[in-house]
Design a protein around this motif. Sequence first.
Motif, PDB file in Angstrom:
ATOM      1  N   LEU A   1      -2.069 -29.224  28.244  1.00 55.87           N
ATOM      2  CA  LEU A   1      -0.264 -28.595  28.708  1.00 55.87           C
ATOM      3  C   LEU A   1       0.098 -28.007  27.939  1.00 55.87           C
ATOM      4  CD1 LEU A   1      -0.878 -30.502  32.283  1.00 55.87           C
ATOM      5  CD2 LEU A   1      -1.443 -28.279  32.342  1.00 55.87           C
TER       6      LEU A   1
ATOM      7  N   PHE B   1       5.183 -26.894  33.721  1.00 56.20           N
ATOM      8  CA  PHE B   1       4.269 -26.889  32.622  1.00 56.20           C
ATOM      9  C   PHE B   1       3.115 -25.782  33.865  1.00 56.20           C
ATOM     10  CE2 PHE B   1       3.882 -29.929  36.242  1.00 56.20           C
ATOM     11  CZ  PHE B   1       2.228 -30.419  36.738  1.00 56.20           C
TER      12      PHE B   1
ATOM     13  N   LEU C   1      -0.466 -24.513  31.925  1.00 59.62           N
ATOM     14  CA  LEU C   1      -2.148 -23.882  31.733  1.00 59.62           C
ATOM     15  C   LEU C   1      -2.330 -23.071  31.426  1.00 59.62           C
ATOM     16  CD1 LEU C   1      -4.724 -25.804  31.508  1.00 59.62           C
ATOM     17  CD2 LEU C   1      -5.326 -25.371  34.099  1.00 59.62           C
TER      18      LEU C   1
ATOM     19  N   TYR D   1      -3.783 -33.255  35.894  1.00 55.16           N
ATOM     20  CA  TYR D   1      -2.616 -32.611  35.485  1.00 55.16           C
ATOM     21  C   TYR D   1      -1.583 -32.624  35.127  1.00 55.16           C
ATOM     22  CZ  TYR D   1      -6.368 -28.969  34.626  1.00 55.16           C
ATOM     23  OH  TYR D   1      -7.193 -28.554  33.843  1.00 55.16           O
TER      24      TYR D   1
ATOM     25  N   ALA E   1       1.129 -34.370  32.533  1.00 57.43           N
ATOM     26  CA  ALA E   1       2.321 -33.791  32.761  1.00 57.43           C
ATOM     27  C   ALA E   1       4.222 -34.628  32.863  1.00 57.43           C
ATOM     28  CB  ALA E   1       3.126 -33.061  33.340  1.00 57.43           C
TER      29      ALA E   1
END
Length: 391
Positions: free
Chosen positions: A23, A73, A75, A120, A124
């Motif tokens: 990320l 954040f 991706l 994810y 983060a």
Amino acid sequence: MSEPQPQPHPLDAVAWPKRTERLVLRRAGEHDIDALWQHRGRDDVGEWLGWHPVDRADWEASMPARLPDTLVFELDGRIIGDVLVSVGSAWSQREVRDRAVGVQAELGWTMHPDFEGRGYASEAVREVIRVCFEELGLHRIQAGAFTPNEPSQKLMRRVGMRLESSSLRDALHRDHGWVDGVMYGLLAEEWRRQRDGRAPRATILHGFTASPEDHWFPWLAERLEAAGFEVRVPALPDAQDPDADAWQAAASDAIGEIRDGDAVIGHSLGALAAVRVLAERARRAEGGAVDPADRLGSLVLVSGFAGPVEPIPELDRFAAAGVDLAGVPAVVRSIAVLRSDDDAIVPAADTDALAAALGVPVEVVPGGGHFLGREGWTKLPAALWPVLRTS
């Protein structure tokens, strides 16, 4: 009359973006409002949030004020979630209120449901926690949730937070009525134990003719141990006739490997020994960036000096070599320099010159003398607070 200047946001002090394994984290801006709406506008995302927009117009009207506290954040270049970082003050007694300002943060987060189940959000939030402790130097973080929001609680536990409190029907939900709540928290000390596998260390370095049992050193050691530190107070060699090289070697051994939660407190000649150790470590790191985790958390110098002191000619040989202080701030997150207004041993100008060379202000303790036990100094809160502020 001049207009009040806007205060910098705590997150302004951090170099963004941050990159994790998968990320990219960065500050949110107005250009992100549309992308954030893609998940923030969904009812399933807003189910357990304290604030959820009524419609797109409400979102566009309300979100700009929330942007300074918001990180996104990404991706592969797409925003998939956000983390709120609200830095604030801790509760305190009136006398120490100024020392509780900006020492903790409340976190919150959301993520697009299409990306759930792959870690994810945890990735983060872990990075945000690292930034809070390593780079912002916060003392504590916390996060709250409605008790039925089990996915959020699981994430809190995965990133190392612990349940601090639960409350009965204290929160009013827009659809479910009165609902139970939970609060999770994490201290900087706990996080560093998880990261390093050890407690933060505090090293207290005494001065000329002194010993670990003198003055306010035992009191400070006790208070630091109560705060979770592993405390070292070495007896530096030949305190009656000290040798600069021997003291620097002994001080370096006592300080050991530096991590950002550690602290060094030096009194008088011990302050000079401390900055010599750190100057040497800065010299070794010259040309390479110092990782935030590899900086000393706090350096506290009490009645310190960096060269010969006229009232103590016995130390001329020790102090004559001086010390190159230029690199020290790069290897220390927080530096505090203390002196009194009536020190008969180390002139105020010498301590002021030390502080100026380190680029920090001097804190003056009225009537402190040289902070000796025989002057009544068996405890010294002014040397404790700078350490607790960054631990």
